[in-house]
Write a protein that holds these residues in place. Structure first.
Motif, mmCIF file in Angstrom:
data_model
loop_
_atom_site.group_PDB
_atom_site.id
_atom_site.type_symbol
_atom_site.label_atom_id
_atom_site.label_comp_id
_atom_site.label_asym_id
_atom_site.label_seq_id
_atom_site.Cartn_x
_atom_site.Cartn_y
_atom_site.Cartn_z
ATOM 1 N N TYR A 18 -65.871 -29.968 -52.868
ATOM 2 C CA TYR A 18 -66.901 -28.933 -52.858
ATOM 3 C C TYR A 18 -68.235 -29.617 -53.109
ATOM 4 C CZ TYR A 18 -63.961 -24.705 -53.054
ATOM 5 O OH TYR A 18 -63.100 -23.682 -52.752
ATOM 6 N N TRP A 19 -69.321 -28.852 -52.967
ATOM 7 C CA TRP A 19 -70.626 -29.375 -53.374
ATOM 8 C C TRP A 19 -71.460 -28.218 -53.891
ATOM 9 C CZ3 TRP A 19 -75.808 -28.478 -52.457
ATOM 10 C CH2 TRP A 19 -76.683 -29.433 -52.988
ATOM 11 N N GLN A 20 -72.236 -28.509 -54.932
ATOM 12 C CA GLN A 20 -73.231 -27.578 -55.434
ATOM 13 C C GLN A 20 -74.287 -28.392 -56.152
ATOM 14 O OE1 GLN A 20 -70.479 -25.345 -57.924
ATOM 15 N NE2 GLN A 20 -71.452 -26.134 -59.777
ATOM 16 N N PRO A 21 -75.502 -27.887 -56.270
ATOM 17 C CA PRO A 21 -76.547 -28.653 -56.959
ATOM 18 C C PRO A 21 -76.241 -28.806 -58.441
ATOM 19 C CG PRO A 21 -77.321 -26.430 -56.445
ATOM 20 C CD PRO A 21 -76.010 -26.599 -55.741
ATOM 21 N N GLN A 22 -76.672 -29.951 -58.988
ATOM 22 C CA GLN A 22 -76.466 -30.228 -60.407
ATOM 23 C C GLN A 22 -77.743 -30.060 -61.226
ATOM 24 O OE1 GLN A 22 -73.502 -30.889 -61.679
ATOM 25 N NE2 GLN A 22 -72.344 -31.174 -59.801
ATOM 26 N N GLY A 23 -78.873 -29.856 -60.561
ATOM 27 C CA GLY A 23 -80.102 -29.572 -61.306
ATOM 28 C C GLY A 23 -81.201 -30.599 -61.149
ATOM 29 N N GLN B 151 -69.011 -31.074 -39.125
ATOM 30 C CA GLN B 151 -68.020 -30.013 -39.241
ATOM 31 C C GLN B 151 -68.685 -28.755 -39.806
ATOM 32 O OE1 GLN B 151 -68.530 -32.317 -41.409
ATOM 33 N NE2 GLN B 151 -68.037 -31.677 -43.492
ATOM 34 N N ASP B 152 -68.010 -27.636 -39.643
ATOM 35 C CA ASP B 152 -68.477 -26.382 -40.209
ATOM 36 C C ASP B 152 -68.357 -26.434 -41.733
ATOM 37 O OD1 ASP B 152 -69.103 -23.523 -40.431
ATOM 38 O OD2 ASP B 152 -66.974 -23.300 -40.897
ATOM 39 N N ILE B 153 -69.446 -26.141 -42.432
ATOM 40 C CA ILE B 153 -69.431 -26.077 -43.893
ATOM 41 C C ILE B 153 -69.857 -24.677 -44.303
ATOM 42 C CG2 ILE B 153 -70.336 -26.972 -46.062
ATOM 43 C CD1 ILE B 153 -70.875 -29.611 -44.695
ATOM 44 N N PRO B 154 -68.933 -23.842 -44.729
ATOM 45 C CA PRO B 154 -69.293 -22.475 -45.114
ATOM 46 C C PRO B 154 -70.161 -22.458 -46.368
ATOM 47 C CG PRO B 154 -66.930 -22.702 -44.722
ATOM 48 C CD PRO B 154 -67.489 -24.078 -44.781
ATOM 49 N N LEU B 155 -71.078 -21.506 -46.401
ATOM 50 C CA LEU B 155 -71.922 -21.270 -47.564
ATOM 51 C C LEU B 155 -71.319 -20.109 -48.339
ATOM 52 C CD1 LEU B 155 -75.378 -21.328 -45.733
ATOM 53 C CD2 LEU B 155 -74.187 -23.265 -46.782
ATOM 54 N N ILE B 156 -70.938 -20.358 -49.573
ATOM 55 C CA ILE B 156 -70.268 -19.341 -50.367
ATOM 56 C C ILE B 156 -71.123 -19.033 -51.598
ATOM 57 C CG2 ILE B 156 -68.189 -18.750 -51.674
ATOM 58 C CD1 ILE B 156 -67.811 -18.911 -48.658
ATOM 59 N N GLY C 76 -70.502 -16.364 -47.016
ATOM 60 C CA GLY C 76 -69.568 -15.505 -47.735
ATOM 61 C C GLY C 76 -69.891 -15.540 -49.215
ATOM 62 N N PHE C 77 -68.949 -15.127 -50.055
ATOM 63 C CA PHE C 77 -69.187 -15.151 -51.488
ATOM 64 C C PHE C 77 -67.879 -15.276 -52.247
ATOM 65 C CE2 PHE C 77 -68.281 -10.760 -50.642
ATOM 66 C CZ PHE C 77 -67.818 -10.176 -51.820
ATOM 67 N N THR C 78 -67.983 -15.690 -53.504
ATOM 68 C CA THR C 78 -66.823 -15.795 -54.366
ATOM 69 C C THR C 78 -66.580 -14.453 -55.047
ATOM 70 O OG1 THR C 78 -68.088 -16.418 -56.328
ATOM 71 C CG2 THR C 78 -67.377 -18.206 -54.888
ATOM 72 N N SER C 79 -65.315 -14.112 -55.224
ATOM 73 C CA SER C 79 -65.033 -12.872 -55.943
ATOM 74 C C SER C 79 -65.479 -12.971 -57.394
ATOM 75 C CB SER C 79 -63.549 -12.522 -55.854
ATOM 76 O OG SER C 79 -62.753 -13.400 -56.615
ATOM 77 N N VAL C 80 -65.546 -14.190 -57.957
ATOM 78 C CA VAL C 80 -65.959 -14.330 -59.355
ATOM 79 C C VAL C 80 -67.438 -14.026 -59.556
ATOM 80 C CG1 VAL C 80 -64.131 -15.995 -59.866
ATOM 81 C CG2 VAL C 80 -66.398 -16.820 -59.215
ATOM 82 N N THR C 81 -68.194 -13.903 -58.465
ATOM 83 C CA THR C 81 -69.570 -13.441 -58.583
ATOM 84 C C THR C 81 -69.601 -12.086 -59.285
ATOM 85 O OG1 THR C 81 -70.151 -14.586 -56.535
ATOM 86 C CG2 THR C 81 -71.682 -12.903 -57.292
ATOM 87 N N PHE C 82 -68.535 -11.322 -59.085
ATOM 88 C CA PHE C 82 -68.424 -9.988 -59.685
ATOM 89 C C PHE C 82 -67.110 -9.878 -60.451
ATOM 90 C CE2 PHE C 82 -71.079 -9.523 -55.858
ATOM 91 C CZ PHE C 82 -72.248 -9.075 -56.466
ATOM 92 N N VAL D 82 -69.679 -25.214 -49.733
ATOM 93 C CA VAL D 82 -70.857 -25.313 -50.589
ATOM 94 C C VAL D 82 -70.985 -24.027 -51.398
ATOM 95 C CG1 VAL D 82 -73.383 -25.326 -50.629
ATOM 96 C CG2 VAL D 82 -72.155 -26.943 -49.178
ATOM 97 N N HIS D 83 -71.048 -24.169 -52.708
ATOM 98 C CA HIS D 83 -71.315 -23.024 -53.578
ATOM 99 C C HIS D 83 -72.831 -22.852 -53.699
ATOM 100 C CE1 HIS D 83 -67.224 -22.692 -55.872
ATOM 101 N NE2 HIS D 83 -67.261 -21.977 -54.767
ATOM 102 N N VAL D 84 -73.288 -21.656 -53.406
ATOM 103 C CA VAL D 84 -74.710 -21.376 -53.313
ATOM 104 C C VAL D 84 -75.144 -20.477 -54.465
ATOM 105 C CG1 VAL D 84 -76.520 -20.357 -51.888
ATOM 106 C CG2 VAL D 84 -74.613 -21.571 -50.794
#
Length: 249
Positions: free
Chosen positions: A161-166, A218-223, A4-10, A185-187
């Motif tokens: 949540y999880w996202q890469p830090q670099g 467990q299910d981890i959605p990719l957003i 899926g995606f975040t609305s803040v992408t746009f 997971v924020h992608v």
């Protein structure tokens, strides 16, 4: 894996445009941002979101609130939960403070934990999970701190949540260590200098991340969150690329 995606992408797009982008890309999960598209105290925006979800067949995965522990009116969290529940979301995103974890004293940490458990108690009444953004300039800014919160918080409905830090080595370590506690997971495909890349241009590290995520119990959605130039066309290319990357995992 669900995508899926975040609305803040746009952020610059209207609600109707966000729904249209979802339909154009055959995405049926949105994380609504509490800053622009769905403020928790805006009944008009909520009504429009609910109408759009029904019209376009879109589900609300999570509610991206901007509630920061230690600096918010605690009373507003119930309103946040009501809004999240109304959309059908299962998770409410919060932020653990507004400064790096290294700047917290033990007493400040204990106060934050007490507030977090109170937030989780409210969310539990709405059958919601509370999950903290895994982000710099918050307490939840690295693996050590994230694990300390998970170990200290007594609420069963708290996750991260999880996202890469670099740093790819540290990112792989944190993803593996936190895997059973991740709600979302924020992608996004950024360089260490916050330069954005198309996914198919630099896919290697995310391919490894996706392989690890696929092993979760467990299910981890990719957003998806943010794309090069905030472009809907680039977004469509990235969606196709990610789908190909996860198809055979």
């Amino acid at each position: 894996m669900r995508l899926g995606f975040t609305s803040v992408t746009f952020r610059q797009k209207s609600l109707e445009e966000v729904f249209q982008i979802a339909r154009d890309n055959k995405l049926d999960l949105i994380e609504w941002g509490g800053d622009i598209h769905l403020p928790y105290d805006d009944p008009v925006a909520l009504e429009k979101v609910l109408e759009g979800q029904e019209k376009f067949g879109i589900g609300s995965l999570s509610y991206g609130s901007y509630y920061k522990t230690g600096e918010e009116d605690f009373e507003k969290f119930e309103g946040i939960c009501k809004t999240a529940k109304a959309t059908g979301a299962k998770t409410v995103r919060i932020w653990l403070g507004n400064r790096p974890g290294s700047l917290y004293t033990q007493k400040a940490f204990e106060r934050m934990m007490a507030e977090l458990e109170d937030l989780c108690a409210i969310a539990q009444e709405y059958n919601l999970t509370v999950a903290a953004e895994y982000h710099q300039n918050t307490y939840n800014d690295n693996l050590k701190n994230a694990l300390k919160v998970l170990e200290s918080c007594q609420a069963e409905n708290y996750k991260t949540y999880w996202q890469p830090q670099g740093n790819e080595k540290k990112d792989l370590e944190s993803l593996e260590a936190l895997l059973d506690h991740i709600a979302v997971v924020h992608v996004f495909n950024w360089s260490n200098f916050n330069l954005r890349y198309p996914f198919c241009e630099k896919p290697e590290r995310w391919q490894r991340f996706f392989e690890i995520i696929a092993t979760a119990k467990q299910d981890i959605p990719l957003i998806m969150e943010f794309v090069k130039d905030d472009s809907p066309n680039q977004f469509a290319e990235d969606v196709d690329c990610i789908r190909k990357m996860i198809a055979d995992i």
